[in-house]
Design an enzyme around this catalytic site. Sequence first.
Site, mmCIF file in Angstrom:
data_model
loop_
_atom_site.group_PDB
_atom_site.id
_atom_site.type_symbol
_atom_site.label_atom_id
_atom_site.label_comp_id
_atom_site.label_asym_id
_atom_site.label_seq_id
_atom_site.Cartn_x
_atom_site.Cartn_y
_atom_site.Cartn_z
ATOM 1 N N ALA B 35 1.077 -0.861 0.444
ATOM 2 C CA ALA B 35 -0.560 -0.167 0.402
ATOM 3 C C ALA B 35 0.733 1.550 0.685
ATOM 4 O O ALA B 35 0.527 2.051 -0.760
ATOM 5 C CB ALA B 35 -0.960 -0.097 1.157
ATOM 6 N N CYS B 69 -5.374 -6.927 4.767
ATOM 7 C CA CYS B 69 -7.277 -6.752 5.605
ATOM 8 C C CYS B 69 -7.939 -7.311 5.335
ATOM 9 O O CYS B 69 -8.751 -8.593 5.771
ATOM 10 C CB CYS B 69 -7.441 -4.994 5.668
ATOM 11 S SG CYS B 69 -6.566 -4.075 5.208
ATOM 12 N N ARG B 96 1.296 1.698 -16.124
ATOM 13 C CA ARG B 96 1.153 2.627 -15.958
ATOM 14 C C ARG B 96 2.480 3.604 -16.048
ATOM 15 O O ARG B 96 2.627 4.606 -15.346
ATOM 16 C CB ARG B 96 0.027 3.010 -14.651
ATOM 17 C CG ARG B 96 -2.054 3.048 -14.655
ATOM 18 C CD ARG B 96 -1.638 2.781 -13.555
ATOM 19 N NE ARG B 96 -3.137 2.413 -13.099
ATOM 20 C CZ ARG B 96 -4.465 2.180 -13.753
ATOM 21 N NH1 ARG B 96 -3.963 0.630 -13.933
ATOM 22 N NH2 ARG B 96 -5.230 2.959 -13.729
ATOM 23 N N VAL B 106 15.415 -5.848 -0.946
ATOM 24 C CA VAL B 106 15.966 -5.388 -1.393
ATOM 25 C C VAL B 106 16.986 -5.635 0.225
ATOM 26 O O VAL B 106 16.750 -5.816 0.859
ATOM 27 C CB VAL B 106 16.370 -3.899 -0.637
ATOM 28 C CG1 VAL B 106 16.460 -2.793 -0.285
ATOM 29 C CG2 VAL B 106 14.991 -3.354 -2.637
ATOM 30 N N TYR B 465 -30.670 12.395 11.518
ATOM 31 C CA TYR B 465 -31.192 12.042 12.307
ATOM 32 C C TYR B 465 -32.904 11.934 11.200
ATOM 33 O O TYR B 465 -33.824 12.637 10.938
ATOM 34 C CB TYR B 465 -31.954 11.966 13.307
ATOM 35 C CG TYR B 465 -33.167 12.278 13.934
ATOM 36 C CD1 TYR B 465 -33.250 11.008 14.425
ATOM 37 C CD2 TYR B 465 -34.579 12.384 13.575
ATOM 38 C CE1 TYR B 465 -35.055 10.318 14.659
ATOM 39 C CE2 TYR B 465 -35.709 12.418 14.097
ATOM 40 C CZ TYR B 465 -35.746 11.577 14.811
ATOM 41 O OH TYR B 465 -36.922 10.843 14.666
ATOM 42 N N ARG B 481 -23.332 13.581 26.318
ATOM 43 C CA ARG B 481 -24.602 14.251 26.814
ATOM 44 C C ARG B 481 -24.378 13.659 28.235
ATOM 45 O O ARG B 481 -23.917 14.680 29.547
ATOM 46 C CB ARG B 481 -25.795 13.860 26.656
ATOM 47 C CG ARG B 481 -26.762 14.351 27.181
ATOM 48 C CD ARG B 481 -28.418 14.824 27.231
ATOM 49 N NE ARG B 481 -29.095 15.447 27.361
ATOM 50 C CZ ARG B 481 -30.655 15.172 27.099
ATOM 51 N NH1 ARG B 481 -30.955 14.239 26.254
ATOM 52 N NH2 ARG B 481 -32.021 15.656 27.948
#
Lengths: 491, 491
Positions: B35, B69, B96, B106, B465, B481
């Site tokens: 990635a 994953c 590409r 490496v 909501y 709250r």
Amino acid sequence: MGPARTAGHARPIGHTEGRGAVSAARRMVVVGGDAAGMSAAAQARRLLSADELEIIAFERGDDTSYSACGIPYWVAGDVEERDDLVARSPEEHRRRGLDVRTRTEVIALDPDRSRVRTRDAGGTEEWHGYDDLVIATGATPLRPPIPGIDAEGVYGVQDLADGEALRKAVSRLAPDGPGGEGGAGSPPRAVVIGAGYIGIEMAEAMVRRGFRVTLVDRAPEPMTTLDPDMGTLVREAMNAMGIETVMGRAVTEIETGEDGAVRAVRTADSRHPADLVVLGLGTSPRTALAEAAGLPLGESGGLLTDRAMQVRGHRHIWAGGDCVEVEHRLTGMTRHIPLGTHANKHGQIIGSNIAGEYATFPGVVGTAVSKVCELEIARSGLLEAEATEAGLQYVTVTVEATSRAGYYPGARPMHVKMLAERRTGRLLGAQIVGREVAAKRVDVVATALTAGMTVTDIVMLDLGYAPPFSPTYDPVQVAARKAAAAVRAAG
Amino acid sequence: MGPARTAGHARPIGHTEGRGAVSAARRMVVVGGDAAGMSAAAQARRLLSADELEIIAFERGDDTSYSACGIPYWVAGDVEERDDLVARSPEEHRRRGLDVRTRTEVIALDPDRSRVRTRDAGGTEEWHGYDDLVIATGATPLRPPIPGIDAEGVYGVQDLADGEALRKAVSRLAPDGPGGEGGAGSPPRAVVIGAGYIGIEMAEAMVRRGFRVTLVDRAPEPMTTLDPDMGTLVREAMNAMGIETVMGRAVTEIETGEDGAVRAVRTADSRHPADLVVLGLGTSPRTALAEAAGLPLGESGGLLTDRAMQVRGHRHIWAGGDCVEVEHRLTGMTRHIPLGTHANKHGQIIGSNIAGEYATFPGVVGTAVSKVCELEIARSGLLEAEATEAGLQYVTVTVEATSRAGYYPGARPMHVKMLAERRTGRLLGAQIVGREVAAKRVDVVATALTAGMTVTDIVMLDLGYAPPFSPTYDPVQVAARKAAAAVRAAG
């Protein structure tokens, strides 16, 4: 606008008018027994005892604290009992120390003498003094003066009585309902007038009850709370579900038969047969009493308040819920956005302030979510037209992304449109149309708008990622990434 | 820590070593083809042509840009093909304009001479000069020196080869799999060692493939990324699903039969029969090369970078993904948090910077989401122990709320635990354990943490909501709250 009252809790004139006993407590009077009013009452009672604060709530109907937002799901059959939509009945409120008087309408406000006049079911009128007044009168459904609008078979969906009447009619007409008449023939037909939230939710309800549904609206696309290009996606999805949409045409007449019952809905150039008509045209603030009392109203007719939810210029008169205008955080302007979520917050704030705490309402960012069958629809922030009206220059992008990792079962496409301010890259709004789980992703947008984030900030947010829940970049971030590039390109 | 290199893009010594031709372009060398590395390469290529920047990526395995994953879902059978987990193959990258060299390891970094040494599948070693180096070597799965850990039947889940081997074993053993042996008798048994994200995801996979599953971990509760009280909820839910949990006991031995294959997993005082063992013990940064080259590492062994993702003190050496430590925005400390979502961002930033754009990584807030069967688990911000370690005093609350309006079908309970800073009320973190839709609600928490919001700010957020999506106060707001009240009470 009336003169500002002085501060302090001195007992105003007329406090005990119409009552037999003089109480030592201050008195809070609430006009309207739904979300805002009863939240205010409940919050004040949580903080102060009956010895410290007397609380009287007047409600002209039978119900308190009910969920009007739930009516479409009650009609659809998702919710079985009327009581399921009542969060707290008058009796439950009374057990918590609130003096709730149903079928008692407030017919006048008298701010100068700090009193309200009521009329009960028996027609008896009384004055009631207050130390603090809470105006929570809600909103009135729009009923344009169309011929036939009061015909038998035309239903609103504003309160539980409306919902009950419609539910009965649906059960009578729908093939799967008890005593249904259409089982053998073609399905019954419903025309829903208005293609906003209420309209599309009612369209879903009627589809699910077996009706053939036509949705009529004068706007070119459904959901004018979205930009038209996103509304197009909603219309296409509804059409694919078998819902007929008649857009860009105003209803000119509701045609009735000789028996007085509805037969069809007509526009200037079309006729849509209907066994039943549902009105879903939105609402306007119910503020005739406030207006008569000289309280300040905004352009929509909603009451104007300060941050503490006190009516501007009037100390000890508070207002919240569907009868007020709320401040939009991105424009500084006030608007009428009737939503239960705002009403509940307003009530909590008002109750806290009356009880001597300190709380303020920071305004809204224009969030709304809805669904029609499996299509989820969400918005937060500004539409293009709203941004322009506010003098903001912006770029827009629209992306299609998936709800989960592309390889994970159930990954569904969703469209995200995003507006970002030119030059600054500040997020201005987003709209989402997709399938499960699309709508609630708008909460990140709402939170980021509140925080004043840029689209680059959003790209870098540490959002939850795992294949069953999201691609590595959440769809909102995919849109933000493209928006950031568009801001750079726009210069 | 090595000396800082000078800025600019002057061609370093040794640039063309081991190559036949001298190119006019600058050269970017990427170590690691997953990635972070390939995102960096792709982003740089998006911004610069091959004439402007040559890009070579070395990958010691066969695959590039794959989703580790996704392995649990591949094993579970949700994903059918190995290729589904490959976002972009080496060949696609090559088309590409990226020079991707697989099976090429490496084996040394030489920052002083701006070159790396590689060894290909044939054993040939070469030096390659670079102008910019991207270290994206990922992480190594932990393999404690337990007797039997290398036995036949013990599987890791780090890369696609691991996943493939496990998938084959599962298909062989599981009653419903092709050629399954257990159809007639008792189900096959799997022991998963490690009860973190990977462990619970693998537990789900094995349950769904028909295994009897035991999860063993030395921690007192599963998911040490949650506070223990929330971990208890996860354990109870897993037990209710039929997953056996053996907590607070370290594995002492993987017992094998005479054939060398796994028979059971042993702790000091228990024995758990196993036809198959899965290792889900987490990872550590793979930074041996970087360490040998004198690059700066943090406590976890991860590379330390600046905000631009440049290795600290080393211009033109960049690092990202699972081999680095990331800064936690709430503590200022760096930690090893290997997640694909961070790796993708790192790559994007590195690629942009190498191409002459400007981008920075603002750090993380510790968000993670996971699921085990229908249980959803999420966290963002700090656990209690992490807050304490950072010198922060806090209050905590835990609430139970529902995912939708209580009356709406499918409303499911969820637990939300929230930490708020003492006195200031600043949000410090939240943990969520519930059913659909629970986990992604943590995104609001992540966004609010990033913005430095207080719990009162959260109560007042304009979140979406409607009855199918949320109660009028979202569960996160219900917790906020209560937290606001706790902050006031704590003084």
